[in-house]
Design a protein around this motif. Sequence first.
Motif, PDB file in Angstrom:
ATOM      1  N   GLY A 167       7.189  -0.060   9.682  1.00 30.08           N
ATOM      2  CA  GLY A 167       6.365  -1.217   9.636  1.00 30.08           C
ATOM      3  C   GLY A 167       6.848  -2.488  10.397  1.00 30.08           C
ATOM      4  N   SER A 224       2.421  -4.028   4.710  1.00 26.43           N
ATOM      5  CA  SER A 224       1.890  -4.754   3.743  1.00 26.43           C
ATOM      6  C   SER A 224       2.583  -5.705   2.991  1.00 26.43           C
ATOM      7  N   GLN A 233       0.827  -1.290   0.071  1.00 28.75           N
ATOM      8  CA  GLN A 233       0.026   0.019  -0.037  1.00 28.75           C
ATOM      9  C   GLN A 233       1.074   1.248   0.131  1.00 28.75           C
ATOM     10  N   CYS A 234       1.528   1.517   1.118  1.00 22.92           N
ATOM     11  CA  CYS A 234       2.317   2.859   1.131  1.00 22.92           C
ATOM     12  C   CYS A 234       3.552   2.870   0.261  1.00 22.92           C
ATOM     13  N   CYS A 258       3.399   0.830   6.397  1.00 23.61           N
ATOM     14  CA  CYS A 258       2.178  -0.227   6.836  1.00 23.61           C
ATOM     15  C   CYS A 258       2.631  -1.576   6.949  1.00 23.61           C
TER      16      CYS A 258
END
Length: 96
Positions: A73, A55, A47-48, A53
């Motif tokens: 993260g 992810s 995502q980022c 994040c």
Amino acid sequence: MNLMIFNCKIFIFSKKYLNIQFYHNNKKYRSLLEALEIHRIPLLNYQCRSGYCGSCRALLIKGKVQYHKEPLGYTSSNEILTCCCAPIEHIILKLL
């Protein structure tokens, strides 16, 4: 600027894997995530693209990576965030 090439063995499922080459100092991509996208490897979540994040986590089975900037993260000791790192030697990686 020297162009360094690292082999990346990417496990997608338990027995299926792909081999790609990561070209360090390449103008097309800087991160491992961008290299995976260019090689059209079925991507994990992301995502980022900034390491916030978490992810894009992947399991680093063998080898070393270097972060462009230290990610915020969460990762375990054997996990990496593909959006903000690049291999600094040959790696074996499992997408989560």
